[in-house]
Write an enzyme that holds these catalytic residues in place. Structure first.
Site, mmCIF file in Angstrom:
data_model
loop_
_atom_site.group_PDB
_atom_site.id
_atom_site.type_symbol
_atom_site.label_atom_id
_atom_site.label_comp_id
_atom_site.label_asym_id
_atom_site.label_seq_id
_atom_site.Cartn_x
_atom_site.Cartn_y
_atom_site.Cartn_z
ATOM 1 N N CYS A 197 -81.748 97.266 -29.682
ATOM 2 C CA CYS A 197 -81.520 95.705 -28.960
ATOM 3 C C CYS A 197 -82.136 94.856 -30.077
ATOM 4 O O CYS A 197 -82.377 95.063 -31.246
ATOM 5 C CB CYS A 197 -80.992 94.949 -27.518
ATOM 6 N N HIS A 214 -78.264 98.279 -25.489
ATOM 7 C CA HIS A 214 -78.806 98.704 -24.161
ATOM 8 C C HIS A 214 -78.966 100.545 -23.871
ATOM 9 O O HIS A 214 -78.422 100.333 -22.217
ATOM 10 C CB HIS A 214 -79.422 98.386 -22.785
ATOM 11 N N GLU A 245 -80.283 102.687 -21.937
ATOM 12 C CA GLU A 245 -81.512 102.597 -20.384
ATOM 13 C C GLU A 245 -80.522 101.642 -19.668
ATOM 14 O O GLU A 245 -81.122 102.125 -18.425
ATOM 15 C CB GLU A 245 -83.411 101.983 -20.530
ATOM 16 N N SER A 281 -103.208 102.915 3.906
ATOM 17 C CA SER A 281 -102.435 102.473 5.394
ATOM 18 C C SER A 281 -101.430 102.525 5.615
ATOM 19 O O SER A 281 -100.293 102.234 6.441
ATOM 20 C CB SER A 281 -101.427 101.522 3.537
ATOM 21 N N GLY A 282 -101.223 104.209 5.519
ATOM 22 C CA GLY A 282 -100.052 104.762 6.190
ATOM 23 C C GLY A 282 -98.486 104.628 5.195
ATOM 24 O O GLY A 282 -97.647 105.306 6.293
ATOM 25 N N GLY A 283 -98.570 104.035 3.899
ATOM 26 C CA GLY A 283 -97.268 104.376 3.116
ATOM 27 C C GLY A 283 -97.602 105.002 2.082
ATOM 28 O O GLY A 283 -98.751 106.277 1.760
ATOM 29 N N VAL A 284 -96.683 105.555 1.142
ATOM 30 C CA VAL A 284 -96.498 106.420 0.917
ATOM 31 C C VAL A 284 -97.548 107.035 -0.474
ATOM 32 O O VAL A 284 -97.889 107.767 -0.626
ATOM 33 C CB VAL A 284 -94.684 106.172 -0.060
ATOM 34 N N ASP A 285 -97.964 105.620 -1.074
ATOM 35 C CA ASP A 285 -98.627 105.367 -2.387
ATOM 36 C C ASP A 285 -100.233 105.471 -1.548
ATOM 37 O O ASP A 285 -100.763 106.802 -2.672
ATOM 38 C CB ASP A 285 -98.843 103.557 -3.075
ATOM 39 N N SER A 286 -100.534 105.523 -0.451
ATOM 40 C CA SER A 286 -102.514 105.688 -0.810
ATOM 41 C C SER A 286 -102.588 106.827 -0.237
ATOM 42 O O SER A 286 -103.814 107.345 -0.707
ATOM 43 C CB SER A 286 -102.639 104.446 0.614
ATOM 44 N N THR A 287 -100.895 107.264 1.074
ATOM 45 C CA THR A 287 -101.074 109.071 0.765
ATOM 46 C C THR A 287 -101.242 109.911 -0.532
ATOM 47 O O THR A 287 -101.821 110.622 0.079
ATOM 48 C CB THR A 287 -100.148 108.489 2.040
#
Ligand code: XMP
Length: 511
Positions: free
Chosen positions: A80, A168, A170, A222-228
């Site tokens: 583009c 595009h 993508e 935190s119990g969340g995906v990222d920190s785990t």
């Protein structure tokens, strides 16, 4: 096999992240860098993609980087604005379009470019989104494809491995977009497809070992995906030198603190649970304003975390679960985070306390990749599939001031709703769900008694990144069951409503 890297130069298009997603889906590693900060170690990049842009190349303020170290020296795909940029600065002509060039179009091949168009059929649908158009190709440009409205829809530069496309590839609506990226990256640029969750785990663990050595690292879970996932990667790299802290702010879901802590212990993490519920509730007493609540929670969290972290002797590093979209945003062409609609306290990071160095094992991967990495390390499926949950927790779902009784009511309601979604097989098809306690009482009748009790709203949305979202069309029978179950089982609630607002204009959370 050596891991190759692809450079995506960002000119500020809303779709730049999507280019990276598509490339990563091909198991190819790539990095986005702003056009005005071209990396110096260009030798590390096997191919380059130029993104689109909201600017017009004809404007003086538009991105006009010096590409002399890239052009003709590395395989280059210009998308583009990128395609217009190459034309504008190499004796071509870019001018405003006469017709609107947005939306679907179909490719007609002008030249039989076998490799670039491999497995793409004549008439293939592509997505256009531009207001300038390329009237004349650059020097040595060879036209490859047109659409009904766009004559110069794809071209290459003779004598270089440079390809340019006005559409595009993508976006989802470019049906063969991924195929085209694949043709360019794999067949033309000969990039290796060895970026996989396993290879990421292996190289990240090695890097972490090297960076952190025998130092101690502190991580807030935190119990969340990222920190785990960040925790498990670090644990694999440095074992007991990782000290995790999991804070109960008293605003988690029902029984969440106990069950998540148990799960962490089961995973072998060196984790300290800190129940600071009372401290948070005291700090929140009497506060009704959403932003003041968030700030109070952020402040107490830092105090509690700081207290605990300082008990870990000789800690040198603070680990964070930052993921790639946050990184891209913070170095974006537009100069940093977009306007603050709500102050997400965990995005700002922790203050500069204890002089800890920061380590972010997930800073180069997207959310879906975090899940894949978690899966490849054997993290429980249920934990990886958990809905996002805001840092301030139920505090921003209790409208008005917060009391322990209101927290109890909302925890009960939320548990009925979330368990119901799971029991009816709906949980995984919803991106995020929760209940909101409204600051109004309504009249009801139970038995022969008049009641005057709380109203709760249920919210379930579908989304990919939380930036935009739509409410989920949950089956009426399900809503009926949940509503009955809440009113019959949760003392203090006599009315349930369902939120049918999309984002925008509403946000996902009510505060
Ligand atoms: P909104 O309400 O802005 O939410 O549409 C988008 C996503 O962000 C989450 N959210 C937060 N997360 N701290 C967080 O960690 C916060 O203060 C916060 N506010 C909203 C929200 O749950 C949704 O996933």
């Amino acid at each position: 096999m050596q891991q190759h890297n692809v450079l995506i130069l960002d000119f500020g298009s809303q779709y730049t992240q999507l280019i990276a997603r598509r490339v990563r889906e091909l198991n190819i590693y790539c990095e986005i860098h702003p056009y005005n900060k071209i990396p110096e170690n260009l030798e590390n990049f096997k191919a380059v993609i130029l993104s689109g842009s909201p600017s017009s190349v004809r404007s003086e303020q538009a991105p006009h980087p010096d590409l002399s170290e890239i052009r003709g020296k590395k395989p280059l795909l210009a998308v583009c604005y990128g395609a217009q940029y190459l034309a504008h600065f190499s004796d071509g002509l870019v001018a405003p379009s006469n017709t609107r060039e947005y939306g679907r179009a179909n490719l007609s091949f002008i030249k039989n470019e076998e490799v670039f168009f491999k497995d793409i059929s004549e008439g293939s649908q592509v997505w256009m989104s531009h207001s300038d158009t390329i009237k004349e190709l650059p020097k040595n440009g060879v036209l490859l494809a047109s659409t009904n409205d766009v004559k110069n829809a794809a071209y290459k530069i003779e004598g270089e491995t440079t390809f340019a496309i006005q559409f595009h590839p993508e976006v989802y609506h470019s049906t063969d977009g991924t195929q085209l990226l694949k043709n360019f990256l794999i067949d033309i640029a000969e990039v290796n497809q060895n970026w996989t969750p396993n290879s990421f785990v292996e190289s990240t663990i090695n890097n972490l070992k090297e960076t952190v050595g025998d130092d101690k690292v502190i991580l807030g879970l935190s119990g969340g995906v990222d920190s785990t996932v960040a925790g498990v990667l670090l644990h694999k790299a440095i074992g007991e030198n990782l000290h995790c802290i999991f804070v109960n702010n008293g605003l988690l879901r029902k029984n969440e603190y106990e069950s998540v802590l148990k799960q962490y212990e089961g995973m072998g993490l060196n984790v300290k649970g800190v129940d600071a519920s009372q401290r948070f509730l005291t700090a929140l007493a009497g506060i009704s304003d959403p932003e003041t609540k968030r700030k109070a929670i952020g402040r107490v969290f830092i105090e509690v975390f700081d207290d605990e972290a300082s008990k870990v002797q000789n800690a040198k590093w603070l680990a964070q679960g930052t993921i790639y979209p946050d990184v891209i945003e913070s170095v974006s062409v537009n100069g940093g985070p977009s306007a603050t609609i709500k102050s997400h306290h965990n995005v700002g990071g922790l203050p500069d306390f204890m002089k800890l160095k920061v380590v972010e094992p997930l800073r180069m991967i997207f959310k879906d990749e975090v899940r894949r990495v978690g899966k490849s390390m054997g993290i429980d499926k249920e934990l990886l599939g958990r809905h996002p949950f805001p840092g301030p927790g139920l505090a921003i779902r209790i409208l008005g001031d917060i009391t322990s009784e209101k927290v109890r009511i909302l925890q009960e309601v939320d548990a009925v709703f979330i368990n119901g979604l799971k029991e009816h097989g709906l949980y995984d098809s919803v991106w995020q769900a929760g209940a909101i306690l409204l600051p109004v009482n309504s009249v009801g009748v139970m038995g022969d008694e008049r009641t005057y009790e709380k109203v709760v709203a249920l919210r379930a949305v579908e989304s990919t990144d939380g930036m935009t979202a739509d409410w989920v069309n949950l089956p009426y029978e399900f809503l009926q069951k949940i509503s009955n179950s809440i009113i019959n089982n949760v003392k203090g609630v006599n009315r349930v409503v369902y939120d049918i607002s999309s984002k925008p204009p509403a946000t996902i959370e009510w505060e």
